[in-house]
Design an enzyme around this catalytic site. Structure first.
Site, PDB file in Angstrom:
ATOM      1  N   LYS A  22       0.840  -1.211   0.000  1.00 58.92           N
ATOM      2  CA  LYS A  22       0.000   0.000   0.000  1.00 58.92           C
ATOM      3  C   LYS A  22       0.871   1.257   0.000  1.00 58.92           C
ATOM      4  CE  LYS A  22      -1.769   1.501   4.022  1.00 58.92           C
ATOM      5  NZ  LYS A  22      -1.488   2.900   4.351  1.00 58.92           N
ATOM      6  N   ASN A  23       1.894   1.259   0.855  1.00 62.02           N
ATOM      7  CA  ASN A  23       2.686   2.479   1.040  1.00 62.02           C
ATOM      8  C   ASN A  23       3.744   2.692  -0.027  1.00 62.02           C
ATOM      9  OD1 ASN A  23       1.072   2.960   3.165  1.00 62.02           O
ATOM     10  ND2 ASN A  23       2.586   2.482   4.756  1.00 62.02           N
ATOM     11  N   CYS A 119      -4.724  12.475  12.515  1.00 65.59           N
ATOM     12  CA  CYS A 119      -5.528  11.250  12.397  1.00 65.59           C
ATOM     13  C   CYS A 119      -5.438  10.593  13.770  1.00 65.59           C
ATOM     14  CB  CYS A 119      -4.996  10.348  11.288  1.00 65.59           C
ATOM     15  SG  CYS A 119      -3.490   9.505  11.741  1.00 65.59           S
ATOM     16  N   ARG A 124       0.659  14.506  13.005  1.00 62.90           N
ATOM     17  CA  ARG A 124       1.228  14.217  11.677  1.00 62.90           C
ATOM     18  C   ARG A 124       1.337  15.468  10.815  1.00 62.90           C
ATOM     19  NH1 ARG A 124      -1.105   8.619   9.616  1.00 62.90           N
ATOM     20  NH2 ARG A 124       0.801   8.692   8.383  1.00 62.90           N
ATOM     21  N   ASP A 308       4.664   0.464  11.969  1.00 66.46           N
ATOM     22  CA  ASP A 308       3.441  -0.167  11.440  1.00 66.46           C
ATOM     23  C   ASP A 308       3.324  -1.627  11.852  1.00 66.46           C
ATOM     24  OD1 ASP A 308       3.366   1.641   8.262  1.00 66.46           O
ATOM     25  OD2 ASP A 308       2.917   2.222  10.319  1.00 66.46           O
ATOM     26  N   ARG A 400      -8.633  -0.719   4.557  1.00 67.76           N
ATOM     27  CA  ARG A 400      -7.720   0.302   4.049  1.00 67.76           C
ATOM     28  C   ARG A 400      -6.365  -0.298   3.724  1.00 67.76           C
ATOM     29  NH1 ARG A 400      -7.450   5.733   7.265  1.00 67.76           N
ATOM     30  NH2 ARG A 400      -6.025   5.970   5.521  1.00 67.76           N
TER      31      ARG A 400
HETATM   32  C1  EPZ Z   1       4.272   6.877   6.251  1.00 66.83           C
HETATM   33  O1  EPZ Z   1       3.548   7.934   6.846  1.00 66.83           O
HETATM   34  C2  EPZ Z   1       3.316   5.703   6.161  1.00 66.83           C
HETATM   35  N1  EPZ Z   1       2.193   6.075   5.302  1.00 66.83           N
HETATM   36  C3  EPZ Z   1       2.832   5.337   7.563  1.00 66.83           C
HETATM   37  O2  EPZ Z   1       2.006   4.194   7.443  1.00 66.83           O
HETATM   38  C4  EPZ Z   1       4.037   4.965   8.413  1.00 66.83           C
HETATM   39  O3  EPZ Z   1       3.600   4.692   9.733  1.00 66.83           O
HETATM   40  C5  EPZ Z   1       5.019   6.146   8.431  1.00 66.83           C
HETATM   41  O4  EPZ Z   1       5.391   6.487   7.072  1.00 66.83           O
HETATM   42  C6  EPZ Z   1       6.292   5.832   9.196  1.00 66.83           C
HETATM   43  O5  EPZ Z   1       6.917   4.716   8.621  1.00 66.83           O
HETATM   44  C7  EPZ Z   1       2.358   6.034   3.959  1.00 66.83           C
HETATM   45  O6  EPZ Z   1       3.415   5.714   3.447  1.00 66.83           O
HETATM   46  C8  EPZ Z   1       1.153   6.370   3.139  1.00 66.83           C
HETATM   47  P1  EPZ Z   1       6.508  10.167   8.277  1.00 66.83           P
HETATM   48  P2  EPZ Z   1       4.177   9.427   6.854  1.00 66.83           P
HETATM   49  O7  EPZ Z   1       6.412  11.440   7.499  1.00 66.83           O
HETATM   50  O8  EPZ Z   1       4.909   9.666   5.592  1.00 66.83           O
HETATM   51  C9  EPZ Z   1       6.937  13.439  11.676  1.00 66.83           C
HETATM   52  C10 EPZ Z   1       0.078   2.922   7.724  1.00 66.83           C
HETATM   53  O9  EPZ Z   1      -0.348   2.371   8.753  1.00 66.83           O
HETATM   54  N2  EPZ Z   1       6.834  14.416  10.580  1.00 66.83           N
HETATM   55  O10 EPZ Z   1       7.679   9.276   8.056  1.00 66.83           O
HETATM   56  O11 EPZ Z   1       3.094  10.370   7.222  1.00 66.83           O
HETATM   57  C11 EPZ Z   1       5.612  12.725  11.926  1.00 66.83           C
HETATM   58  O12 EPZ Z   1       4.806  13.480  12.799  1.00 66.83           O
HETATM   59  C12 EPZ Z   1       0.624   4.334   7.795  1.00 66.83           C
HETATM   60  O13 EPZ Z   1       0.137   2.409   6.592  1.00 66.83           O
HETATM   61  C13 EPZ Z   1       7.012  15.771  10.855  1.00 66.83           C
HETATM   62  O14 EPZ Z   1       7.244  16.160  11.990  1.00 66.83           O
HETATM   63  O15 EPZ Z   1       5.191   9.299   8.059  1.00 66.83           O
HETATM   64  C14 EPZ Z   1       6.049  11.424  12.529  1.00 66.83           C
HETATM   65  O16 EPZ Z   1       6.275  11.628  13.914  1.00 66.83           O
HETATM   66  C15 EPZ Z   1       0.390   4.935   9.164  1.00 66.83           C
HETATM   67  N3  EPZ Z   1       6.922  16.667   9.841  1.00 66.83           N
HETATM   68  C16 EPZ Z   1       7.398  11.142  11.872  1.00 66.83           C
HETATM   69  O17 EPZ Z   1       7.824  12.381  11.298  1.00 66.83           O
HETATM   70  C17 EPZ Z   1       6.658  16.279   8.539  1.00 66.83           C
HETATM   71  O18 EPZ Z   1       6.604  17.149   7.648  1.00 66.83           O
HETATM   72  C18 EPZ Z   1       7.346  10.119  10.763  1.00 66.83           C
HETATM   73  O19 EPZ Z   1       6.377  10.541   9.837  1.00 66.83           O
HETATM   74  C19 EPZ Z   1       6.472  14.909   8.288  1.00 66.83           C
HETATM   75  C20 EPZ Z   1       6.573  13.991   9.315  1.00 66.83           C
END
Ligand code: EPZ
Length: 420
Positions: A22-23, A119, A124, A308, A400
């Site tokens: 998915k990701n 969410c 996020r 995850d 999802r």
């Molecule tokens: C991706 O989300 C995945 N989603 C998530 O999977 C996964 O949990 C996550 O990466 C971490 O591996 C998709 O790929 C669609 P991040 P993403 O940006 O990109 C902080 C699932 O269950 N952050 O790596 O949103 C954020 O708050 C989903 O399939 C900032 O501070 O994750 C978090 O603490 C859930 N500022 C950390 O970084 C930003 O601009 C990691 O977030 C972006 C992120």
């Protein structure tokens, strides 16, 4: 509201085909915006989140045609961008919609994307996406809950250092840089396998990208990208989920299409906890070794233990010998499965971002409620191992991220049925 009924206690035995990730599929679908030529994809999973992304892309001008007789194969084409607005009603349902921001800016030099909002698992933010795009010359304004971005006569390459290795920010910036003028360097980039899969797809479209999978990615912008074809990688989170379900039930399954390096550090933790992982023809074999043992894990960006997989691992440790300390470092509220597991008799104490799990002999069936995608599937694992008949409510979360979950589990012996 659909419900799932599971009668626990049956060891899972047989072969589970692992679907496309998915990701990886979500950013790759958004990448179709970057070219006016066809992008042919195979192994695209049939999931609610994928349908949401296709609906948004259709509004933006991306046509998606399923290839008859080949499930998971589709041809994407964005001859002309029809709109550069990603509306709130779509983005709030699926926060990965924000991945259209970079491609729209790169191709059309403007975009108006609703802020995704938080969410269940956390606020996020997308500040790293926005600051990276600003370094590439985009002008970003936030108004009425929307990101209003414009890039004059196009983005320019830049040196970008991410404060945290954000998966989404790395993906948005890599796609934006593919059509920017000059070279972009992303330091402290996310190293998840899904980043590598996106880079592989972009290179098939003609993008010049080096270093994906490491912490420094270099992209040489092109004037345009061309037609390409790509097969989506297997879903390591789905595979890890079913490996733990097999171990929790004392079963033995082959995860079709999976390979060990996609597990990262999670593979070592699973083995330490008593999940035997072996390479097998066409996939990986997962079974319970001799007993399940309490094991400490801390979630980290790849190659660390995937956030995850945290909820699923906690369900497994609920029935292990001994105690496990599980620490969630990526998201601020990812323990919503804890109260539901405790209703099933689990012994868990939460202190801040850590949960201490003391293993019990057996979980007991109880009506439970799903709250987010991965918490839902941790309850499925618990129910498969528990004594009695568990009823899971609000299981739309599962749809999802898990293609044909009840079918795949029933095919390996689980006593599971879905009630509309
Ligand atoms: C991706 O989300 C995945 N989603 C998530 O999977 C996964 O949990 C996550 O990466 C971490 O591996 C998709 O790929 C669609 P991040 P993403 O940006 O990109 C902080 C699932 O269950 N952050 O790596 O949103 C954020 O708050 C989903 O399939 C900032 O501070 O994750 C978090 O603490 C859930 N500022 C950390 O970084 C930003 O601009 C990691 O977030 C972006 C992120």
């Amino acid at each position: 509201m659909d419900r799932i009924i599971i009668r626990g206690g049956t060891p899972l035995k047989g072969r589970i085909p692992v679907s496309g990730a998915k990701n990886a599929a979500l950013p790759i679908l958004a990448a179709a915006i970057l070219s006016d030529e066809p992008l042919r994809l195979t192994n695209v999973p049939d999931l609610a989140d994928i349908h949401s992304m296709l609906r948004l892309l259709q509004i933006l001008g991306v046509e998606a045609r399923h290839v008859a007789g080949e499930p998971g194969s589709m041809e994407m084409r964005c001859t002309d961008v029809l709109s550069t607005v990603a509306p709130y009603e779509l983005v709030r349902k699926m926060r990965a919609s924000v991945l259209v921001l970079g491609p729209l800016l790169a191709r059309e030099h403007e975009a108006r994307v609703s802020l995704p909002g938080g969410c269940a698992i956390g606020t996020r933010p997308i500040d790293l996406h926005l600051s990276g795009l600003e370094r590439m010359g985009a002008r970003i304004e936030l108004a009425e809950g929307y990101v209003q971005a414009s890039a004059g006569d196009g983005l320019a390459g830049a040196e970008i250092r991410l404060a945290v290795p954000s998966v989404g920010a790395t993906e948005n910036l890599m796609m934006a840089a593919s059509l920017a003028r000059g070279e972009t360097v992303i330091e402290n980039a996310a190293r998840e396998p899904e980043i590598v899969d996106l880079a592989t797809c972009l290179r098939a479209m003609g993008a010049l990208i080096e270093g994906a999978g490491g912490e420094r990615i270099v992209i040489e912008g092109r004037d345009r990208l061309h037609a390409g074809a790509h097969a989506i990688m297997p879903d390591r989170i789905e595979a890890g989920t079913y490996a733990m379900a097999a171990a929790a039930t004392g079963g033995d399954v082959v995860l079709g299409g999976m390979h060990r390096d996609l597990f990262g550090a999670a593979g070592a933790s699973l083995e330490k906890a008593g999940v035997r992982l072996e390479d097998a023809p066409g996939g990986m074999r997962a079974s319970r070794a001799n007993g399940l043992h309490g094991t400490d894990v801390m979630t980290q960006p790849f190659p660390g233990f995937a956030t995850d997989l945290q909820a699923q691992f906690m369900a497994l440790m609920c029935v292990a010998d001994g105690a496990s300390m599980i620490t969630e470092t990526i998201f601020e509220n990812r323990f919503m499965h804890v109260p539901e597991l405790m209703r099933m008799g689990a012994n868990i104490t939460v202190q801040g971002s850590s949960a201490l799990v003391r293993g019990v002999d057996r979980l007991k069936a109880a009506p439970v409620m799903a709250t987010d995608l991965r918490a839902s599937v941790s309850l499925v694992i618990a129910a498969l191992a528990a004594e009695g008949r568990t009823e899971l409510n609000r299981i739309y979360h599962l749809d999802r991220g898990y293609e044909r979950l009840e079918r795949k589990l029933a095919d390996v012996g689980a006593d599971i049925e879905r009630i509309a």
